[in-house]
Design a protein around this motif. Structure first.
Motif, PDB file in Angstrom:
ATOM      1  N   HIS A 165       0.754  -1.084  -0.185  1.00  8.66           N
ATOM      2  CA  HIS A 165       0.164   0.134   0.091  1.00  8.66           C
ATOM      3  C   HIS A 165       0.995   1.273   0.175  1.00  8.66           C
ATOM      4  O   HIS A 165       0.610   2.277  -0.914  1.00  8.66           O
ATOM      5  N   ALA A 166       1.842   1.225   1.015  1.00  7.89           N
ATOM      6  CA  ALA A 166       2.673   2.157   0.935  1.00  7.89           C
ATOM      7  C   ALA A 166       3.516   2.466  -0.219  1.00  7.89           C
ATOM      8  O   ALA A 166       3.950   3.558  -0.842  1.00  7.89           O
ATOM      9  N   GLU A 167       4.033   1.355  -0.833  1.00 10.87           N
ATOM     10  CA  GLU A 167       4.901   1.380  -2.093  1.00 10.87           C
ATOM     11  C   GLU A 167       4.193   1.920  -3.189  1.00 10.87           C
ATOM     12  O   GLU A 167       4.711   2.856  -4.024  1.00 10.87           O
ATOM     13  N   LEU A 168       3.074   1.604  -3.199  1.00 11.28           N
ATOM     14  CA  LEU A 168       2.118   1.853  -4.553  1.00 11.28           C
ATOM     15  C   LEU A 168       1.713   3.453  -4.605  1.00 11.28           C
ATOM     16  O   LEU A 168       1.705   4.040  -5.447  1.00 11.28           O
ATOM     17  N   THR A 169       1.370   3.773  -3.254  1.00 11.35           N
ATOM     18  CA  THR A 169       1.296   5.364  -3.030  1.00 11.35           C
ATOM     19  C   THR A 169       2.508   6.062  -3.437  1.00 11.35           C
ATOM     20  O   THR A 169       2.018   7.160  -4.255  1.00 11.35           O
ATOM     21  N   TRP A 170       3.555   5.819  -3.299  1.00 13.94           N
ATOM     22  CA  TRP A 170       4.716   6.665  -3.785  1.00 13.94           C
ATOM     23  C   TRP A 170       4.806   6.617  -5.290  1.00 13.94           C
ATOM     24  O   TRP A 170       4.748   7.623  -5.917  1.00 13.94           O
ATOM     25  N   LEU A 171       4.604   5.489  -5.877  1.00 16.23           N
ATOM     26  CA  LEU A 171       4.709   5.496  -7.246  1.00 16.23           C
ATOM     27  C   LEU A 171       3.488   6.243  -7.931  1.00 16.23           C
ATOM     28  O   LEU A 171       3.699   7.192  -8.824  1.00 16.23           O
ATOM     29  N   LEU A 172       2.389   5.977  -7.244  1.00 10.56           N
ATOM     30  CA  LEU A 172       1.168   6.823  -7.802  1.00 10.56           C
ATOM     31  C   LEU A 172       1.234   8.536  -7.470  1.00 10.56           C
ATOM     32  O   LEU A 172       0.683   9.156  -8.084  1.00 10.56           O
ATOM     33  N   ASN A 173       1.904   8.783  -6.307  1.00 12.05           N
ATOM     34  CA  ASN A 173       2.169  10.095  -6.329  1.00 12.05           C
ATOM     35  C   ASN A 173       2.813  10.943  -7.344  1.00 12.05           C
ATOM     36  O   ASN A 173       2.696  12.215  -7.764  1.00 12.05           O
ATOM     37  N   CYS A 174       3.620  10.152  -7.949  1.00 14.45           N
ATOM     38  CA  CYS A 174       4.249  10.560  -9.126  1.00 14.45           C
ATOM     39  C   CYS A 174       3.492  11.054 -10.412  1.00 14.45           C
ATOM     40  O   CYS A 174       3.960  11.456 -11.318  1.00 14.45           O
ATOM     41  N   TYR A 175       2.090  10.659 -10.230  1.00 12.57           N
ATOM     42  CA  TYR A 175       1.144  10.864 -11.319  1.00 12.57           C
ATOM     43  C   TYR A 175       0.044  11.645 -10.854  1.00 12.57           C
ATOM     44  O   TYR A 175      -1.016  11.387 -11.361  1.00 12.57           O
ATOM     45  N   THR A 176       0.073  12.315  -9.638  1.00  9.09           N
ATOM     46  CA  THR A 176      -0.881  13.024  -9.099  1.00  9.09           C
ATOM     47  C   THR A 176      -0.362  14.375  -8.838  1.00  9.09           C
ATOM     48  O   THR A 176       0.690  14.492  -8.369  1.00  9.09           O
TER      49      THR A 176
END
Ligand code: AQP
Length: 334
Positions: free
Chosen positions: A90-101
């Motif tokens: 959950h935390a890992e995907l959050t970081w990755l998606l942060n870069c697309y938000t």
């Protein structure tokens, strides 16, 4: 056959108390889905760290919420039930998606604005990033439907935007999820202020009722529920929000359609309506309270169940995470 089933996902933050609002808007629907969907439910214990928690109370409340969900009918044999913090994806995907938000998108979120106003001295990055963590929760499991209350609609829309944005860049990666809102009870209102949402962390204990509350206390709070200066029951959300809220609660608690409850109670006195509402809540939650008390005596079972849930969730989440990383061009170890 199993592969054709659609997936539903939802979560609840372990803050305050699980209210009848959470139950009517969300949990009650989760239970209805169990037999026909791959069902995944989490205690969103990373989300609520955006507000300061007392560690000792937080740990106890987490386990208590877990037991309340099982007692409410989320049979761990029929769904995956786990704590968000036990699945690092959950935390890992959050970081990755942060870069697309975009920061601007997050600053526009109503919940961010509300919670910033309430916590002026602690407007932390987590509060701003909350919707991205929620998007990660949902997208990790390739969820089709997310049964939630209407207060989460804005976050649901941003989740869809992020998924579509990512899919447009890298090809189909995420299932684009849909929010599922109950037809009756998508927003239950405070018993003390029927224009405000019934809230888990309401500092006024008379505004909300917990799903494991003592019967006497339920009856007292319903008796004190704010209505209006008229005397006869009528369903009118605009002009009689308190009475209308009670009718909605009665409908879900007594498992009758809203129409039939309105038909039956129109013209009754407020006292009669309130007695029926209190009785329906007490009756509805009696078996849940009893099962909760039983479960809380078996901490070993709760922890073992949480561990099994986390391991099943982590397996599914890791598949999505690997796919996302591959699409983004991160080097894979074979
Ligand atoms: N009043 C409500 N009516 C219908 N649905 C509701 N939900 C929450 N309140 C109502 C739904 O319950 C699920 C879990 O929500 P949450 O964990 O975000 O908790 P919350 O109650 O929304 O939290 P609060 O009240 O904002 O207090 P905090 O965050 O300060 O503890 C969601 O599906 C939600 O829609």
């Amino acid at each position: 056959m199993e592969q054709e089933r659609k997936t539903i996902y939802s979560a609840i933050q372990p803050t305050g108390i699980i209210t009848i609002g959470n139950y009517i808007g969300a949990i009650n629907n989760w239970v209805k889905f169990l037999d026909d969907f791959n069902s995944i439910f989490a205690i969103a214990d990373l989300h609520s760290l955006t507000v300061r928690q007392n560690p000792t109370e937080y740990r106890q409340r987490g386990l208590s919420f877990f037991a309340q969900l099982i007692a409410s009918g989320l049979d761990p044999e029929k769904c995956i039930l786990y704590f968000q913090s036990h699945v690092p994806a959950h935390a890992e995907l959050t970081w990755l998606l942060n870069c697309y938000t975009y920061v601007g998108e997050m600053q526009r979120m109503t919940q961010f604005k509300d919670k910033s106003a309430k916590n002026e001295d602690n407007i932390n990055m987590g509060l701003l990033d909350y919707p991205v963590l929620m998007a990660a929760d949902i997208l990790l499991y390739q969820s089709h439907y997310v049964p939630i209350g209407i207060d989460q609609q804005q976050h649901m829309e941003i989740t869809r935007d992020i998924a579509i944005r990512f899919n447009n860049l890298y090809g189909d990666t995420f299932t684009v999820p849909e929010g599922y809102y109950p037809k009756v009870g998508a927003k239950i209102f405070s018993l003390q202020d029927p224009t405000a949402k019934m809230s888990k962390s309401d500092p006024d204990p008379n505004g909300s009722i917990s799903i494991i509350e003592e019967p006497d206390s339920i009856a007292r709070k319903i008796r004190r529920a704010v209505t209006d200066s008229e005397t006869e029951v009528r369903y009118d959300v605009e002009n009689k929000p308190g009475v209308s809220n009670l009718l909605v609660i009665l409908s879900v608690m007594s498992r009758q359609s809203l129409e039939s409850v309105i038909d039956k109670y129109t013209g009754y006195s407020y006292k009669e309506l309130k007695e029926a509402v209190a009785e329906s809540i007490i009756e509805h939650f009696a078996p849940i309270r009893a099962e909760y008390a039983r479960l809380m005596k078996d901490k070993a079972y709760l922890l073992e169940t949480a561990k099994e849930g986390a391991s099943k969730a982590a397996y599914l989440a890791s598949k999505t995470l690997r796919k996302v990383k591959r699409k983004m061009g991160l080097v894979e170890l074979k």
